[in-house]
Design an enzyme around this catalytic site. Structure first.
Site, PDB file in Angstrom:
ATOM      1  N   ASP A  86       2.275  -4.717  -0.083  1.00  0.00           N
ATOM      2  CA  ASP A  86       1.288  -3.911  -0.001  1.00  0.00           C
ATOM      3  C   ASP A  86       0.917  -3.667   1.547  1.00  0.00           C
ATOM      4  OD1 ASP A  86      -1.202  -2.605  -0.919  1.00  0.00           O
ATOM      5  OD2 ASP A  86      -2.312  -4.638  -0.251  1.00  0.00           O
ATOM      6  N   ASP A 117      -2.357  -8.563  -1.957  1.00  0.00           N
ATOM      7  CA  ASP A 117      -3.644  -9.354  -1.487  1.00  0.00           C
ATOM      8  C   ASP A 117      -4.767  -9.239  -2.865  1.00  0.00           C
ATOM      9  OD1 ASP A 117      -3.869  -6.694  -0.967  1.00  0.00           O
ATOM     10  OD2 ASP A 117      -5.876  -7.168  -0.122  1.00  0.00           O
ATOM     11  N   ASP A 128      -2.881  -2.394   3.030  1.00  0.00           N
ATOM     12  CA  ASP A 128      -4.148  -2.622   3.393  1.00  0.00           C
ATOM     13  C   ASP A 128      -4.331  -4.035   2.817  1.00  0.00           C
ATOM     14  OD1 ASP A 128      -5.660   0.057   4.115  1.00  0.00           O
ATOM     15  OD2 ASP A 128      -4.447   0.438   2.804  1.00  0.00           O
TER      16      ASP A 128
END
Length: 222
Positions: A13, A174, A15
């Site tokens: 990922d 995250d 961000d």
């Protein structure tokens, strides 16, 4: 860690996993709100809206600021956000250990990719400016496929382009968005101990490994 010996590809990922993008996103959101003569928001509040794409970020920020239906302002707000964010989107910094780990993994001949809900215009600016794109075999942005994470389509698209089976890949993220997407796609799922979780816990039976820091990735798989 024998279960990870078959890994051929690692997807990340963006961000909250590779880059700490909240400072620039929050700045762009608040400049947008200022232009619209709306109340500005604290960075920690804006953080809760990061990770589900730019449209969601803008709409949730408008709603939180105005307490009104965000669709009333969205068209104008989207243009204002795009203007402000395009000027600073490439300024975000990588988290500690990311650059060194990516270089190390690439040297070990793993296929690497970025699968993000971020629109391509911002993804490309950041990945190119940081030179991280030099190490990526595939980059899938929020507008590359018809659906975004948590739908598995972006991950499956990336793996198909790499000619890799999901069982031979790891999705590193995250948030619950990454966990659900990876689980549905059939990859292993690793989480980082920081990032943007929308207030939702990432402690889950679906997670194969919860890292204590990003650099740990290079020690777990080899």
């Amino acid at each position: 860690m024998g279960k990870f010996n078959n890994i051929k590809a690692i997807l990340f990922d963006l961000d909250g996993t590779l880059f700490e993008t909240a400072p620039e996103l929050a700045e762009a959101v608040n400049l947008m709100l200022k232009d619209l003569e709306m109340a500005q928001l604290k960075t920690n509040e804006i953080k809760r809206f990061i990770g589900r794409g730019a449209e969601n970020l803008i709409k949730q920020s408008l709603k939180a600021s105005s307490q009104k239906d965000p669709t009333l302002f969205f068209a104008n707000a989207e243009k204002l956000f795009a203007h402000h964010y395009s000027l600073i989107s490439a300024n975000s910094l990588m988290y500690e250990g990311v650059e060194e780990s990516i270089i190390d993994l690439k040297a070990k001949d793993f296929l690497l990719g970025c699968v993000t809900n971020k629109p391509a215009v911002y993804t490309e600016a950041l990945m190119n400016h940081s030179r991280l794109s030099d190490f990526m075999d595939i980059i899938v942005s929020g507008d590359t496929t018809e659906k975004k994470k948590p739908d598995p389509l972006p991950i499956l698209y990336a793996l198909n382009q790499l000619n890799i089976e999901p069982k031979d890949a790891i999705m590193v993220g995250d948030s619950v968005v990454d966990i659900e997407a990876g689980f549905a796609a059939g990859t292993y799922i690793f989480t980082v101990p920081y990032g943007y979780q929308f207030g939702e816990s990432i402690i889950s039976d679906k997670v194969d490994y919860a890292m204590s820091n990003f650099s740990e990735l290079t020690q777990i798989i080899n």
